[in-house]
Design an enzyme around this catalytic site. Structure first.
Site, PDB file in Angstrom:
ATOM      1  N   HIS A  27       0.870  -1.177   0.000  1.00  0.00           N
ATOM      2  CA  HIS A  27       0.000   0.000   0.000  1.00  0.00           C
ATOM      3  C   HIS A  27       0.900   1.219   0.000  1.00  0.00           C
ATOM      4  O   HIS A  27       1.755   1.377   0.867  1.00  0.00           O
ATOM      5  CB  HIS A  27      -0.904   0.003   1.226  1.00  0.00           C
ATOM      6  CG  HIS A  27      -2.034   0.975   1.114  1.00  0.00           C
ATOM      7  ND1 HIS A  27      -3.166   0.702   0.387  1.00  0.00           N
ATOM      8  CD2 HIS A  27      -2.190   2.224   1.606  1.00  0.00           C
ATOM      9  CE1 HIS A  27      -3.992   1.736   0.446  1.00  0.00           C
ATOM     10  NE2 HIS A  27      -3.423   2.688   1.174  1.00  0.00           N
ATOM     11  N   GLU A 165      -1.904 -12.945   6.802  1.00  0.00           N
ATOM     12  CA  GLU A 165      -1.492 -11.806   7.637  1.00  0.00           C
ATOM     13  C   GLU A 165      -2.525 -11.380   8.671  1.00  0.00           C
ATOM     14  O   GLU A 165      -2.440 -10.303   9.245  1.00  0.00           O
ATOM     15  CB  GLU A 165      -1.114 -10.598   6.765  1.00  0.00           C
ATOM     16  CG  GLU A 165       0.349 -10.481   6.481  1.00  0.00           C
ATOM     17  CD  GLU A 165       0.863 -11.434   5.408  1.00  0.00           C
ATOM     18  OE1 GLU A 165       2.066 -11.409   5.131  1.00  0.00           O
ATOM     19  OE2 GLU A 165       0.078 -12.196   4.816  1.00  0.00           O
ATOM     20  N   TYR A 167      -5.834 -10.851   8.198  1.00  0.00           N
ATOM     21  CA  TYR A 167      -6.985 -10.097   7.706  1.00  0.00           C
ATOM     22  C   TYR A 167      -8.232 -10.994   7.682  1.00  0.00           C
ATOM     23  O   TYR A 167      -8.186 -12.148   8.108  1.00  0.00           O
ATOM     24  CB  TYR A 167      -6.669  -9.509   6.333  1.00  0.00           C
ATOM     25  CG  TYR A 167      -5.627  -8.416   6.375  1.00  0.00           C
ATOM     26  CD1 TYR A 167      -5.897  -7.191   6.978  1.00  0.00           C
ATOM     27  CD2 TYR A 167      -4.350  -8.609   5.828  1.00  0.00           C
ATOM     28  CE1 TYR A 167      -4.933  -6.181   7.033  1.00  0.00           C
ATOM     29  CE2 TYR A 167      -3.388  -7.602   5.877  1.00  0.00           C
ATOM     30  CZ  TYR A 167      -3.681  -6.396   6.480  1.00  0.00           C
ATOM     31  OH  TYR A 167      -2.733  -5.404   6.537  1.00  0.00           O
ATOM     32  N   ARG A 176      -8.443 -19.200  16.334  1.00  0.00           N
ATOM     33  CA  ARG A 176      -8.044 -18.106  17.223  1.00  0.00           C
ATOM     34  C   ARG A 176      -9.053 -16.955  17.158  1.00  0.00           C
ATOM     35  O   ARG A 176      -9.328 -16.315  18.186  1.00  0.00           O
ATOM     36  CB  ARG A 176      -6.650 -17.620  16.792  1.00  0.00           C
ATOM     37  CG  ARG A 176      -6.132 -16.380  17.511  1.00  0.00           C
ATOM     38  CD  ARG A 176      -4.813 -15.940  16.874  1.00  0.00           C
ATOM     39  NE  ARG A 176      -4.271 -14.735  17.475  1.00  0.00           N
ATOM     40  CZ  ARG A 176      -3.481 -14.696  18.537  1.00  0.00           C
ATOM     41  NH1 ARG A 176      -3.149 -15.826  19.131  1.00  0.00           N
ATOM     42  NH2 ARG A 176      -3.026 -13.553  19.021  1.00  0.00           N
ATOM     43  N   ARG A 215      -3.315 -15.574  -1.488  1.00  0.00           N
ATOM     44  CA  ARG A 215      -2.244 -15.384  -0.501  1.00  0.00           C
ATOM     45  C   ARG A 215      -2.603 -16.217   0.724  1.00  0.00           C
ATOM     46  O   ARG A 215      -3.445 -15.843   1.536  1.00  0.00           O
ATOM     47  CB  ARG A 215      -2.127 -13.904  -0.150  1.00  0.00           C
ATOM     48  CG  ARG A 215      -0.981 -13.548   0.789  1.00  0.00           C
ATOM     49  CD  ARG A 215       0.331 -13.372   0.048  1.00  0.00           C
ATOM     50  NE  ARG A 215       1.346 -12.842   0.947  1.00  0.00           N
ATOM     51  CZ  ARG A 215       1.625 -11.550   1.093  1.00  0.00           C
ATOM     52  NH1 ARG A 215       0.946 -10.647   0.374  1.00  0.00           N
ATOM     53  NH2 ARG A 215       2.555 -11.159   1.911  1.00  0.00           N
ATOM     54  N   HIS A 253      -0.177  -9.739  11.599  1.00  0.00           N
ATOM     55  CA  HIS A 253       0.364  -8.451  12.029  1.00  0.00           C
ATOM     56  C   HIS A 253       0.496  -8.376  13.551  1.00  0.00           C
ATOM     57  O   HIS A 253       1.295  -7.598  14.066  1.00  0.00           O
ATOM     58  CB  HIS A 253      -0.515  -7.309  11.528  1.00  0.00           C
ATOM     59  CG  HIS A 253      -0.368  -7.049  10.062  1.00  0.00           C
ATOM     60  ND1 HIS A 253       0.859  -6.971   9.445  1.00  0.00           N
ATOM     61  CD2 HIS A 253      -1.290  -6.861   9.076  1.00  0.00           C
ATOM     62  CE1 HIS A 253       0.686  -6.743   8.149  1.00  0.00           C
ATOM     63  NE2 HIS A 253      -0.606  -6.682   7.899  1.00  0.00           N
ATOM     64  N   CYS A 338      14.606  -1.722   6.189  1.00  0.00           N
ATOM     65  CA  CYS A 338      14.584  -0.835   7.364  1.00  0.00           C
ATOM     66  C   CYS A 338      13.177  -0.440   7.791  1.00  0.00           C
ATOM     67  O   CYS A 338      12.970  -0.078   8.961  1.00  0.00           O
ATOM     68  CB  CYS A 338      15.412   0.410   7.090  1.00  0.00           C
ATOM     69  SG  CYS A 338      14.710   1.495   5.811  1.00  0.00           S
ATOM     70  N   GLN A 340      11.639   2.206   7.394  1.00  0.00           N
ATOM     71  CA  GLN A 340      11.510   3.580   7.874  1.00  0.00           C
ATOM     72  C   GLN A 340      10.671   4.466   6.965  1.00  0.00           C
ATOM     73  O   GLN A 340       9.963   5.356   7.442  1.00  0.00           O
ATOM     74  CB  GLN A 340      12.897   4.194   8.066  1.00  0.00           C
ATOM     75  CG  GLN A 340      13.671   3.587   9.217  1.00  0.00           C
ATOM     76  CD  GLN A 340      15.052   4.194   9.357  1.00  0.00           C
ATOM     77  OE1 GLN A 340      15.267   5.369   9.138  1.00  0.00           O
ATOM     78  NE2 GLN A 340      16.019   3.367   9.730  1.00  0.00           N
ATOM     79  N   GLN A 412      28.092   7.413   8.658  1.00  0.00           N
ATOM     80  CA  GLN A 412      27.445   6.680   9.754  1.00  0.00           C
ATOM     81  C   GLN A 412      27.014   5.275   9.335  1.00  0.00           C
ATOM     82  O   GLN A 412      26.841   4.407  10.187  1.00  0.00           O
ATOM     83  CB  GLN A 412      26.232   7.472  10.249  1.00  0.00           C
ATOM     84  CG  GLN A 412      26.582   8.782  10.936  1.00  0.00           C
ATOM     85  CD  GLN A 412      27.266   8.582  12.267  1.00  0.00           C
ATOM     86  OE1 GLN A 412      26.860   7.758  13.083  1.00  0.00           O
ATOM     87  NE2 GLN A 412      28.328   9.340  12.509  1.00  0.00           N
ATOM     88  N   ALA A 657      18.994   8.649   8.091  1.00  0.00           N
ATOM     89  CA  ALA A 657      19.473   8.468   6.719  1.00  0.00           C
ATOM     90  C   ALA A 657      18.375   8.757   5.713  1.00  0.00           C
ATOM     91  O   ALA A 657      18.652   9.209   4.603  1.00  0.00           O
ATOM     92  CB  ALA A 657      20.000   7.044   6.538  1.00  0.00           C
TER      93      ALA A 657
END
Length: 671
Positions: A27, A165, A167, A176, A215, A253, A338, A340, A412, A657
């Site tokens: 997404h 995942e 959903y 569960r 999936r 998730h 990462c 980020q 760095q 970064a």
């Protein structure tokens, strides 16, 4: 050809994929932006031109209640088809194929109208869902089929049904989350009626010549998840129901096991796809942390899967496949996992992009057109910001000379790549070096840029990307050689004792705590990593979990912060919990609201709530932030040559970064 299995076509009967590469669903946030579908078209078009065999879009809901968020995208009405055609036409013009992912969030929805099999709140969302009635279930099945037919009318080559995942579909499959007493709950045969009827209904609507990917959650990684026998049973039933391809889903998730972060070993979950390979005859797709053509080739060549799914690697480099086909993998901008700029942005409802490629999802906004006036530019510092700027500026035709006082590039990143689990930073340095060479940037190592050099060589502009220096803490006894900064430790300049206090609990403090306790990185040892996180490759228990392997405590480490807020509060939205779990595994003692007093032979003297105490430690490591390295700034400005600050030299808060590389790109566009 160096990657023959990866680049081999795949015959699906009614159509053929040009290679075994599936661009996994992501997404982007463009789906909800004004004019976003035009931007999405440019985004996907570049990936199609880059050689991807099959693209899967971000999740699109089949109805209103299935939306991830109140204004998230759905495809339920004929008038919505038009904007999707913008995307499919762009991809097809580029010679690609694209499937739309159908995703109903269920109890993972971030809105109060969410529905689920049972009225059970998810631990990661604020709203408790309503339990679906029998009528709602049957209508939702029809909504899936209707949405798939609209996708076909919009020009998509197929759909991917998101059944993993955690959903909605996964919520029906698992005991569960499915506590129903009717025909949609109870025994496994009843719990899988929902996904099977969805697939059958879609196939009936779209006909035979349309790709249906399912999936499938092959490894839930949550308690009371599916057993292996149930995974196999569902896979076989899905094949019989008419799916074309089965894609691998790993973890919910809400699972407390990392599945895609940088610390996860490459292709760490390909074993579970391989486990299913002998049970079904439809093509299987391996997923998660496959980020180089070498790894992808190995997965397919070894028979673990028929295809590989890579999502974030195509944020990092849209030309991944073309570069593999040209046998130039060194030119691939590798995804470092990462999170980020991609997942952290997505879960903050921002547009996704990529730390190592700021053009990702900004293809219509960030471009490097030839400069009208070619300039000679001096760059001070070959860290991420300096290297990124140099490459992008050289792309525009500027003559760039990159000065680095040390004997290697990276800044760095050279420190970051020494942290266990962050070895992927090596790939970014490798990529930058290859690009500097590709674009004829003159790199001068072991050379300091001075005002004299600036004047002697007639530069038109100077860019200071000189990075940061660790912030000093001036307290009694802190001049001791036993008090050091994080850079000294990572550079191997000091040897720490068995008892260590870390001052500063930001990202650097967490990294240091990990570094001090785990020099032998489990990221480079998949078997060790799987045991650390309690993943059972024998699959003896539902969900595939077992007790994590307990490690001996190697050092006594204290992680201290002045603030009274939760330790690690400022860490990445999708990875902070992983770092906290690692510290817990290493039995790191954390303290908040700490006032630092002094250091002597007895240890570190501190106060918490005005109560003094002494930590008996051999060393104190300063991780208390950084300051911009602006040495020579005034002298540079005095030369009259325009000076620009980027990266840590501009702002030295937490090391960032993502901001540094983006600043380099934006400055390169403007000069």
């Amino acid at each position: 050809m160096s990657f023959p299995h990866l680049l081999e076509p795949l015959n699906l009967g009614f159509t053929q994929l040009k290679n075994r590469v599936l661009m996994g669903s992501m997404h982007t946030g463009l789906e909800e932006e004004k004019g976003g579908f035009e931007k999405l078209a440019a985004f996907y078009k570049e990936r199609a031109e880059g050689g991807v065999g099959l693209i899967v879009t971000g999740g699109i809901s089949p109805n209103l209640r299935g939306r991830l968020a109140p204004h998230a995208c759905q495809l339920s009405f004929p008038w919505q088809v038009k904007k999707h055609r913008i995307v499919t036409q762009a991809v097809h013009q580029a010679g690609g194929k694209i499937c739309m992912q159908l995703l109903h969030a269920g109890r993972y929805s971030y809105h109060p109208f969410s529905v689920a099999p049972s009225k059970l709140k998810s631990p990661i969302t604020p709203f408790k869902p309503s339990a679906m009635s029998d009528r709602q279930i049957r209508c939702t099945i029809k909504d899936y089929a209707k949405s798939a037919k609209l996708a076909q009318l919009a020009g998509y080559d197929g759909v991917e049904v998101m059944g993993s995942e955690g959903y909605l579909i996964n919520q029906f499959i698992s005991a569960r989350t499915n506590q129903r007493k009717d025909n949609w709950g109870g025994e496994f045969d009843n719990r899988i009626k929902f996904p099977l009827q969805i697939v059958r209904s879609i196939r009936e609507k779209v006909g035979t010549d349309f790709i249906i990917i399912f999936r499938l959650s092959m490894l839930d990684l949550v308690d009371n998840g599916s057993s292996w026998e149930e995974v196999v049973q569902l896979a076989k039933a899905l094949e019989h129901a008419g799916v074309t391809i089965i894609n691998t889903g790993i973890g919910w998730h809400e699972a407390r096991v990392p599945t895609i972060a940088t610390s996860v070993p490459r292709a760490a979950f390909a074993w579970v796809t391989e486990k299913l390979k002998s049970e079904v005859s439809v093509p299987l797709v391996a997923t998660n942390r496959i980020n180089t053509p070498e790894i992808a080739e190995k997965v397919i060549a070894s028979g673990q899967a028929d295809m590989v799914s890579m999502a974030r690697p195509f944020l990092a480099d849209p030309d991944f496949v073309n570069k593999a086909e040209a046998n130039t993998p060194e030119l691939i901008n590798t995804c470092i996992g990462c999170n980020q700029a991609c997942l952290d942005h997505t879960f903050s409802l921002k547009r996704a992009t990529c730390l190592v490629n700021p053009r990702a999802c900004y293809e219509t906004e960030i471009n490097f057109e030839p400069a009208e006036s070619k300039k000679r530019i001096a760059v001070m510092g070959a860290g991420p910001a300096g290297m990124a700027f140099s490459i992008y500026a050289a792309t525009r035709g500027h003559k760039v000379v990159l000065f680095e006082a040390k004997g290697e590039v990276g800044g760095q990143f050279n420190l970051a790549r020494k942290i266990p689990g962050k070895e992927e930073f090596n790939e970014t340095i490798r990529y930058f070096l290859a690009q500097l060479n590709q674009h004829d940037v003159e790199l001068r190592l072991n050379t300091k840029l001075t005002p004299e050099v600036l004047k002697q060589e007639s530069f038109d502009e100077v860019v200071m990307s000189s990075g940061v220096v660790p912030r000093k803490v001036n307290l009694l006894g802190f001049e001791s050689p036993k008090v050091v900064d994080y850079q000294q430790v990572l550079n191997g300049e000091v040897e720490l004792g068995d008892k260590v206090a870390l001052i500063g609990a930001g990202g650097i403090g967490f990294d240091m705590a990990h570094f001090v306790n785990e020099r032998d990185s489990s990221t480079l040892n998949a078997e060790k990593w799987l045991k650390q996180w309690g993943i059972d490759t024998d699959y003896n228990e539902p969900g595939g979990l077992m007790e994590p392997e307990v490690e001996p405590k190697h050092k006594q480490v204290y992680l201290l912060q002045r603030k009274t807020s939760k330790i690690g509060k400022g860490l990445g939205k999708t990875t902070g919990w992983i770092h906290r779990s690692v510290l817990k595994r290493h039995q790191v003692d954390t303290m908040t609201g700490v006032s630092y007093e002094s250091f002597d032979d007895n240890g570190l003297h501190i106060k918490i709530n005005d109560k003094p105490q002494v930590l008996d430690v051999d060393n104190v490591v300063l991780c208390a932030g950084q300051e911009p390295n602006r040495e020579l700034l005034e002298q540079m400005q005095a030369t009259g040559v325009p000076v620009h600050l980027i990266g840590g030299a501009d702002v030295a808060a937490e090391l960032d970064a993502k901001r540094a590389i983006r600043q380099g790109a934006e400055l390169a566009m403007s000069l």
